[in-house]
Design a protein around this motif. Structure first.
Motif, mmCIF file in Angstrom:
data_model
loop_
_atom_site.group_PDB
_atom_site.id
_atom_site.type_symbol
_atom_site.label_atom_id
_atom_site.label_comp_id
_atom_site.label_asym_id
_atom_site.label_seq_id
_atom_site.Cartn_x
_atom_site.Cartn_y
_atom_site.Cartn_z
ATOM 1 N N UNK A 36 0.901 -1.198 -0.096
ATOM 2 C CA UNK A 36 -0.061 0.049 -0.062
ATOM 3 C C UNK A 36 0.857 1.164 -0.025
ATOM 4 N N UNK A 37 0.649 2.164 -1.041
ATOM 5 C CA UNK A 37 1.498 3.316 -1.093
ATOM 6 C C UNK A 37 1.322 4.303 0.506
ATOM 7 N N UNK A 38 2.265 4.975 0.725
ATOM 8 C CA UNK A 38 2.089 5.956 1.883
ATOM 9 C C UNK A 38 1.042 6.896 1.569
ATOM 10 N N UNK A 39 0.447 7.414 2.687
ATOM 11 C CA UNK A 39 -0.522 8.434 2.770
ATOM 12 C C UNK A 39 -1.548 8.297 3.691
ATOM 13 N N UNK A 40 -2.646 8.914 3.422
ATOM 14 C CA UNK A 40 -3.885 8.869 4.468
ATOM 15 C C UNK A 40 -4.412 7.513 4.567
ATOM 16 N N UNK A 41 -4.782 6.951 3.535
ATOM 17 C CA UNK A 41 -5.234 5.565 3.474
ATOM 18 C C UNK A 41 -4.326 4.443 4.183
ATOM 19 N N UNK A 42 -3.281 4.819 3.945
ATOM 20 C CA UNK A 42 -2.388 3.791 4.660
ATOM 21 C C UNK A 42 -2.420 3.805 6.262
ATOM 22 N N UNK A 43 -2.169 5.311 6.565
ATOM 23 C CA UNK A 43 -2.287 5.437 7.706
ATOM 24 C C UNK A 43 -3.319 5.291 8.605
ATOM 25 N N UNK A 44 -4.655 5.068 7.878
ATOM 26 C CA UNK A 44 -5.915 4.980 8.493
ATOM 27 C C UNK A 44 -5.849 3.302 8.676
ATOM 28 N N UNK A 45 -5.375 2.460 7.651
ATOM 29 C CA UNK A 45 -5.244 1.130 7.649
ATOM 30 C C UNK A 45 -4.316 0.749 8.854
#
Length: 56
Positions: free
Chosen positions: A1-10
């Motif tokens: 999963x690429x870094x970013x908000x989606x990865x942080x939430x996951x």
């Protein structure tokens, strides 16, 4: 999963789920034994028939 908000939430959800499983797992801590009660003379009464537990 690429870094970013989606990865942080996951990652946040994964960490929460892992902590929850760790908390709910029954074998994480050993079971506690109950304290032994202090023996009393009257506890012997059912086994002594006509004898007194007080020696009288």
């Amino acid at each position: 999963m690429p870094p970013g908000q989606t990865r942080t939430e996951a990652d946040t959800w994964i960490n929460w789920a892992a902590a929850r499983v760790e908390h709910l797992a029954p074998l994480n801590t050993p079971p506690l034994l109950p304290d032994n009660p202090e023996p009393r003379a009257d506890d012997l009464r059912p086994f002594l028939e006509h004898w007194s537990p007080y020696g009288r």
